[in-house]
Design an enzyme around this catalytic site. Structure first.
Site, PDB file in Angstrom:
ATOM      1  CG  HIS A   2      -1.916  -1.131   1.167  1.00  0.00           C
ATOM      2  ND1 HIS A   2      -3.052  -1.089   0.405  1.00  0.00           N
ATOM      3  CD2 HIS A   2      -1.899  -2.346   1.751  1.00  0.00           C
ATOM      4  CE1 HIS A   2      -3.717  -2.223   0.539  1.00  0.00           C
ATOM      5  NE2 HIS A   2      -3.041  -2.985   1.351  1.00  0.00           N
ATOM      6  CE  LYS A 194     -40.239  13.439  -7.282  1.00  0.00           C
ATOM      7  NZ  LYS A 194     -39.452  14.152  -6.279  1.00  0.00           N
ATOM      8  NE  ARG A 195     -31.877  12.848 -11.618  1.00  0.00           N
ATOM      9  CZ  ARG A 195     -31.507  11.699 -11.035  1.00  0.00           C
ATOM     10  NH1 ARG A 195     -31.353  10.607 -11.761  1.00  0.00           N
ATOM     11  NH2 ARG A 195     -31.282  11.646  -9.736  1.00  0.00           N
ATOM     12  CE  LYS A 200     -35.029  11.759  -8.925  1.00  0.00           C
ATOM     13  NZ  LYS A 200     -34.979  12.427  -7.621  1.00  0.00           N
ATOM     14  CB  THR A 302     -34.736  20.907  -3.678  1.00  0.00           C
ATOM     15  OG1 THR A 302     -34.630  20.624  -5.083  1.00  0.00           O
ATOM     16  CG2 THR A 302     -33.368  20.771  -3.023  1.00  0.00           C
ATOM     17  CE  LYS A 306     -36.992  23.956  -5.897  1.00  0.00           C
ATOM     18  NZ  LYS A 306     -36.438  23.408  -7.163  1.00  0.00           N
TER      19      LYS A 306
END
Length: 460
Positions: A2, A194-195, A200, A302, A306
């Site tokens: 290392h 959203k994306r 999601k 975020t 909002k």
């Protein structure tokens, strides 16, 4: 070992490092040597730890661990929501956190009320100012809670309701302009922008929409809440599944919106060209904010903030900043559903978890079958087979496992929306408790915990 010396460079495959030049690697080796010497002093005899934190992975073909380079080279590392920070400290950067306990800290995201309330929702901003004065614009965390007593006031609620309807009319005009679909401002505006990404879980939303349409076709419409379901967002250019989800959403919207049986109860749209400017109209006109990612996958979010600032109610999982939003507004003012991050990990290890979830819920089974059999792609019956195949055989993001809980949470939404006074009371509490999510607080956090900068008091 290392502590590789520069002369070892010639033994390394150049292609592994892309644009890294030999001199850059020399610097990385020297940083690694000094860092690992310190690790050995702090934790003598723990060679496993040395291997884990080394900037060079030597378990196979050697490569530079760029995240480790960043961790060692940083003065501070922050998560952007408490859950995100917990994951960094307890999992992703656990060894580095134990070596430097004060290095990984939390600074939950924030957004500016001056754009997303004062600019985006001037009617609501004026109502708040008339009620509590204008100090909230610069001191939201201490001033907005003064709205809480007014959440019960019938006259205040009526003013808020009229402002919300005007904002919904403005959003309806945007939807009509972008999609050519007319929507009813008096319906529940159920929004997920959203994306586009599998974690999601836009698919969870779409499957619920398909279920609602199935109810309409079967005549099961007693006490059914009229809804406008709006989705929007961008997909990465090469993300095939995300593009397919957008296609499915548009096909579902076309079939439902062209069916006169559904016209008074259900409208669906995918908003093209979504951006932050559009969000200013969207967040002001939203009733229900969809924050339904798989627990443990969303760093913060975020959009959830909002929407909250503008009095939207949240249906969501215990993920990202949702956790802190729920704590701020109170569990009774948040439509919670779904597994926790730990439960998600355990469920993934359960054999055939997706097929078992589908078998348990006939509503989910029927919705998936409709997609699989081409109900929303009659000209190309197999178009969405890859979606349904993934849901049945893999379902890494646990859409199927959380569907029943999501359905139940949506029925709680229906019940509250049927009581306008209760809905407006919850909406006002969301805005009143949103001050902590201001970017002013977030920037103060960065100044104190990351940058070590001096804070200058805001002038009122």
């Amino acid at each position: 070992n290392h502590t590789l010396l520069p002369e070892a460079l010639e033994k390394w495959p150049v292609g592994l490092f892309g644009s890294l030049l030999p001199r850059h690697l020399e610097i990385i080796y020297e940083i690694n040597r000094r860092f690992l010497e310190q690790v050995k002093q702090d934790r003598p005899g723990d060679e496993d730890l040395v291997r884990r934190v080394s900037l060079i992975d030597e378990s196979g073909e050697r490569y530079v661990r760029m995240a480790h380079v960043a961790a060692v080279g940083s003065r501070a590392i922050n998560g952007v929501a408490q859950l995100h920070t917990d994951l960094l400290q307890q999992d992703v950067l656990r060894d580095f956190h134990q070596l430097s306990p004060n290095k990984v800290v939390n600074v939950t995201n924030g957004v500016t009320l001056r754009r997303f309330v004062v600019g985006a929702n001037p009617g609501l901003a004026q109502l708040i100012t008339e009620a509590i004065g204008d100090r909230w614009i610069l001191h939201s965390e201490e001033e907005l809670p003064k709205l809480l007593p007014l959440a019960q006031d019938a006259a205040f609620q009526e003013k808020w309701r009229e402002i919300k309807r005007q904002n919904k009319q403005r959003l309806a005009a945007l939807i009509l302009d972008r999609t050519n679909w007319a929507v009813d401002p008096d319906s529940l505006f159920d929004i997920q922008v959203k994306r586009i990404h599998e974690y999601k879980r836009q698919l969870l939303n779409i499957l619920h929409v398909i279920h609602l349409y199935d109810r309409i076709l079967k005549g099961d419409i007693d006490n059914m809440t009229p809804r406008c379901v709006l989705l929007g967002g961008k997909a990465a250019p090469g993300y095939q599944m995300a593009k397919l989800i957008i296609k499915l959403t548009n096909n579902v919207a076309t079939l439902i919106n062209d069916d006169p049986r559904a016209s008074s109860l259900l409208r669906v749209a995918f908003l093209p060209d979504y951006n932050v400017t559009a969000m200013e109209i969207i967040c002001a006109g939203t009733d229900l904010s969809e924050q339904i990612s798989t627990a443990g996958k969303e760093a913060s979010g975020t959009g959830n903030m909002k929407f909250m600032m503008n009095g939207a109610l949240t249906i969501g999982t215990l993920d990202g900043a949702n956790i802190e939003i729920r704590e701020a507004v109170g569990a009774e003012n948040f439509f919670l559903f779904g597994m926790t991050a730990d439960e998600v990990v355990a469920r993934r290890d359960t054999p055939d978890h997706a097929r078992a979830a589908i078998a348990r819920d006939l509503r989910l089974k029927a919705a998936i079958a409709a997609v699989r059999d081409g109900a929303f792609s009659p000209d190309a019956p197999k178009l969405f087979r890859s979606i349904t195949k993934d849901l049945k055989n893999k379902d890494y993001f646990l859409v199927c496992s959380d569907f029943t809980a999501y359905w139940e949470a949506q029925r709680r939404v229906d019940a509250v929306f049927a009581d306008p006074a209760a809905w407006m009371r919850m909406a006002a509490r969301n805005t009143a408790r949103s001050g902590w999510f201001s970017s002013d607080r977030a920037i103060r956090g960065y100044m104190a915990d990351i940058w070590g900068a001096r804070s200058v008091p805001l002038q009122t």
